[in-house]
Design a protein around this motif. Structure first.
Motif, PDB file in Angstrom:
ATOM      1  N   LEU A  25     -18.694   5.881   6.843  1.00 18.75           N
ATOM      2  CA  LEU A  25     -18.433   5.466   8.066  1.00 18.75           C
ATOM      3  C   LEU A  25     -18.402   4.086   8.064  1.00 18.75           C
ATOM      4  N   TRP A  26     -19.507   3.289   7.717  1.00 22.92           N
ATOM      5  CA  TRP A  26     -19.865   2.078   7.565  1.00 22.92           C
ATOM      6  C   TRP A  26     -19.035   1.293   6.721  1.00 22.92           C
ATOM      7  N   ASP A  27     -18.955   1.714   5.418  1.00 24.22           N
ATOM      8  CA  ASP A  27     -18.409   0.789   4.347  1.00 24.22           C
ATOM      9  C   ASP A  27     -16.921   0.969   4.299  1.00 24.22           C
ATOM     10  N   LEU A  28     -16.509   2.220   4.611  1.00 22.15           N
ATOM     11  CA  LEU A  28     -14.939   2.497   4.577  1.00 22.15           C
ATOM     12  C   LEU A  28     -14.331   2.585   5.758  1.00 22.15           C
ATOM     13  N   TRP A  29     -14.539   3.670   6.546  1.00 20.40           N
ATOM     14  CA  TRP A  29     -13.734   4.192   7.681  1.00 20.40           C
ATOM     15  C   TRP A  29     -13.591   3.011   8.863  1.00 20.40           C
ATOM     16  N   LEU A  30     -14.850   2.476   8.934  1.00 23.07           N
ATOM     17  CA  LEU A  30     -14.704   1.301  10.394  1.00 23.07           C
ATOM     18  C   LEU A  30     -13.706   0.286   9.648  1.00 23.07           C
ATOM     19  N   PRO A  31     -13.904  -0.404   8.420  1.00 22.32           N
ATOM     20  CA  PRO A  31     -13.261  -1.546   8.189  1.00 22.32           C
ATOM     21  C   PRO A  31     -11.940  -1.290   8.035  1.00 22.32           C
ATOM     22  N   LEU A  32     -11.735   0.220   7.457  1.00 17.26           N
ATOM     23  CA  LEU A  32     -10.348   0.297   7.252  1.00 17.26           C
ATOM     24  C   LEU A  32      -9.351   0.370   8.749  1.00 17.26           C
ATOM     25  N   SER A  33     -10.321   0.992   9.631  1.00 18.48           N
ATOM     26  CA  SER A  33      -9.611   1.413  10.784  1.00 18.48           C
ATOM     27  C   SER A  33      -9.317   0.031  11.683  1.00 18.48           C
ATOM     28  N   ILE A  34     -10.202  -1.018  11.265  1.00 12.70           N
ATOM     29  CA  ILE A  34      -9.947  -2.340  11.899  1.00 12.70           C
ATOM     30  C   ILE A  34      -8.758  -2.953  11.187  1.00 12.70           C
ATOM     31  N   LYS A  35      -8.757  -2.773   9.921  1.00 10.32           N
ATOM     32  CA  LYS A  35      -7.724  -3.269   8.977  1.00 10.32           C
ATOM     33  C   LYS A  35      -6.119  -2.583   9.658  1.00 10.32           C
ATOM     34  N   LEU A  36      -6.311  -1.440   9.761  1.00 13.08           N
ATOM     35  CA  LEU A  36      -5.060  -0.938  10.185  1.00 13.08           C
ATOM     36  C   LEU A  36      -4.554  -1.578  11.673  1.00 13.08           C
ATOM     37  N   ALA A  37      -5.491  -1.536  12.548  1.00 10.60           N
ATOM     38  CA  ALA A  37      -5.216  -1.829  13.904  1.00 10.60           C
ATOM     39  C   ALA A  37      -4.610  -3.670  13.670  1.00 10.60           C
ATOM     40  N   SER A  38      -5.217  -4.296  12.869  1.00 11.86           N
ATOM     41  CA  SER A  38      -4.946  -5.551  12.735  1.00 11.86           C
ATOM     42  C   SER A  38      -3.439  -5.462  12.288  1.00 11.86           C
ATOM     43  N   HIS A  39      -3.275  -4.727  11.176  1.00 19.52           N
ATOM     44  CA  HIS A  39      -1.768  -4.500  10.658  1.00 19.52           C
ATOM     45  C   HIS A  39      -0.814  -4.321  11.769  1.00 19.52           C
ATOM     46  N   ARG A  40      -1.041  -3.093  12.507  1.00 12.32           N
ATOM     47  CA  ARG A  40      -0.533  -2.881  13.726  1.00 12.32           C
ATOM     48  C   ARG A  40       0.218  -3.719  14.534  1.00 12.32           C
ATOM     49  N   GLN A  41      -0.908  -4.782  14.972  1.00 10.14           N
ATOM     50  CA  GLN A  41      -0.866  -5.750  15.749  1.00 10.14           C
ATOM     51  C   GLN A  41       0.248  -6.778  15.313  1.00 10.14           C
ATOM     52  N   GLY A  42      -0.017  -7.182  14.064  1.00  6.44           N
ATOM     53  CA  GLY A  42       0.993  -8.103  13.452  1.00  6.44           C
ATOM     54  C   GLY A  42       2.251  -7.663  13.095  1.00  6.44           C
ATOM     55  N   LEU A  43       2.545  -6.447  13.055  1.00  2.24           N
ATOM     56  CA  LEU A  43       3.864  -5.882  12.945  1.00  2.24           C
ATOM     57  C   LEU A  43       4.496  -5.939  14.339  1.00  2.24           C
ATOM     58  N   GLY A  44       4.037  -5.580  15.335  1.00  2.00           N
ATOM     59  CA  GLY A  44       4.586  -5.641  16.572  1.00  2.00           C
ATOM     60  C   GLY A  44       5.516  -4.289  16.703  1.00  2.00           C
ATOM     61  N   ARG A  45       5.170  -3.607  15.987  1.00  2.00           N
ATOM     62  CA  ARG A  45       5.927  -2.046  16.086  1.00  2.00           C
ATOM     63  C   ARG A  45       4.932  -1.015  15.482  1.00  2.00           C
ATOM     64  N   PRO A  46       5.299   0.043  15.622  1.00  7.80           N
ATOM     65  CA  PRO A  46       4.514   1.310  15.137  1.00  7.80           C
ATOM     66  C   PRO A  46       4.148   1.054  13.361  1.00  7.80           C
ATOM     67  N   LEU A  47       3.036   1.099  13.072  1.00 11.05           N
ATOM     68  CA  LEU A  47       2.850   1.127  11.642  1.00 11.05           C
ATOM     69  C   LEU A  47       2.883   2.456  10.983  1.00 11.05           C
ATOM     70  N   ILE A  48       3.374   2.654   9.755  1.00  7.03           N
ATOM     71  CA  ILE A  48       3.650   3.776   8.955  1.00  7.03           C
ATOM     72  C   ILE A  48       2.645   3.579   7.880  1.00  7.03           C
ATOM     73  N   GLN A  49       1.588   4.241   7.948  1.00  9.92           N
ATOM     74  CA  GLN A  49       0.579   4.186   6.764  1.00  9.92           C
ATOM     75  C   GLN A  49       0.665   5.487   5.727  1.00  9.92           C
ATOM     76  N   GLY A  50       0.863   4.946   4.598  1.00 13.69           N
ATOM     77  CA  GLY A  50       1.084   6.371   3.494  1.00 13.69           C
ATOM     78  C   GLY A  50      -0.163   6.440   2.947  1.00 13.69           C
ATOM     79  N   ILE A  51      -0.609   7.763   2.810  1.00  8.41           N
ATOM     80  CA  ILE A  51      -2.070   7.951   2.172  1.00  8.41           C
ATOM     81  C   ILE A  51      -1.705   9.169   0.995  1.00  8.41           C
ATOM     82  N   LEU A  52      -2.022   8.645  -0.309  1.00  9.61           N
ATOM     83  CA  LEU A  52      -1.652   9.814  -1.388  1.00  9.61           C
ATOM     84  C   LEU A  52      -2.894  10.243  -1.828  1.00  9.61           C
TER      85      LEU A  52
END
Length: 311
Positions: free
Chosen positions: A47-74
């Motif tokens: 949670l600390w090393d991966l899921w929290l920083p990744l969530s923060i990164k996704l939120a930041s990416h979404r903010q920068g786009l100004g539209r919904p973010l489509i995140q692929g997970i393979l």
């Protein structure tokens, strides 16, 4: 596990992460106990090393786009795609973002359409390989979300219908989506040069196998417009692709132990080998991971399901 995000964190960022940890801890603990059947302490490092920083990164990416973010997970079978999507959704909700989990499985063609498909190509004995999905439906849904339409009718698939053959079920009506977590066993995978099948690894061993693999590779071209809708791609990458077979057997044995019906080891081997013949991980996922372009994050998964390197 390496702390891919926390090594360079400022004191302010560390504090923000600590505050986020406190706010999600109650719901995360409940998730661990209910869904993972593990004490939350066992999952705290992830949670600390991966899921929290990744969530923060996704939120930041979404903010920068100004539209919904489509995140692929393979990720292949057993790599933890579902768990990851659920935890990211939980954390992102605390950050004020509404997520939608969408699986490539949700885009399967209907049962009746797949029956027709099997008549056209008897090799497509199971749903899953390229050609068994409704790509127009996928493009329509992702485009509606990207353009900010609300509500959106999201397709859902019931794998238990028709004795496990599966069929579409009632779509889910979803409003105001910020981030889509679009996961699947070959999300983002691109066609490779046809000559690689001349020296393909098992279970691609016969001429018939090689023809099937080349045909599935050719069908991947149809999926490229869908992958073009992805804003970013994360790969859950087993240190040994053969772990998927072991994980599938373990999952089936656990299911049988609870009194449910499950496949025998021989049936699982036949099933998994079928998928490896259609899109072999060594031929399609390994080159993608090694390429400097197209993948934003690679998370290694050890045979015991623990997280390895993150790069």
């Amino acid at each position: 596990m390496n702390s891919w995000a926390s090594d360079a964190d400022t004191t302010e960022q560390q504090q923000a992460k600590a505050d986020l940890l406190k706010s999600v801890m109650a719901s995360f603990s409940q998730f661990c106990e209910t869904n993972l059947h593990k004490p939350p302490e066992e999952m705290l490092a992830v949670l600390w090393d991966l899921w929290l920083p990744l969530s923060i990164k996704l939120a930041s990416h979404r903010q920068g786009l100004g539209r919904p973010l489509i995140q692929g997970i393979l990720g292949g079978q057993g790599t933890g795609k579902t768990t990851m999507c659920r935890v990211l959704s939980l954390v992102l909700q605390q950050l004020g973002y509404r997520t939608l989990s969408l699986s490539l499985d949700d885009l399967y063609k209907s049962y009746s359409d797949r029956l027709l498909l099997t008549q056209e190509d008897p090799r497509l004995i199971w749903r899953g390989p390229p050609g068994t999905h409704d790509l127009d439906l996928g493009l329509k849904v992702l485009d509606q979300i990207r353009q900010g339409e609300s509500p959106v009718s999201v397709p859902r698939f019931d794998k238990s219908a028709y004795n496990g053959a599966g069929d579409r079920t009632t779509p889910e009506i979803v409003k105001e989506i910020d981030i889509v977590l679009f996961e699947g066993w070959f999300v983002g995978v691109k066609p490779v040069a046809p000559d690689v099948f001349n020296y393909a690894p098992p279970p691609i061993v016969t001429d018939q196998d090689r023809v099937f693999a080349r045909d599935m590779n050719r069908r991947l071209h149809d999926y490229l417009p869908l992958w073009q809708r992805l804003d970013s791609l994360i790969v859950l990458y087993p240190t040994d692709y053969r772990c998927s077979m072991t994980w599938r057997k373990q999952a089936e044995q656990q299911m049988i132990a609870t009194g449910k019906l499950g496949m025998s080891d021989a049936q699982i081997e036949e099933f998994v080998n079928y998928f490896w013949r259609s899109l072999h991980p060594e031929l399609f996922i390994t080159p993608l991971v090694k390429s400097p372009r197209g993948v934003d994050l690679v998370i290694s998964i050890h045979p015991d399901h623990s997280i390895g390197s993150i790069r």
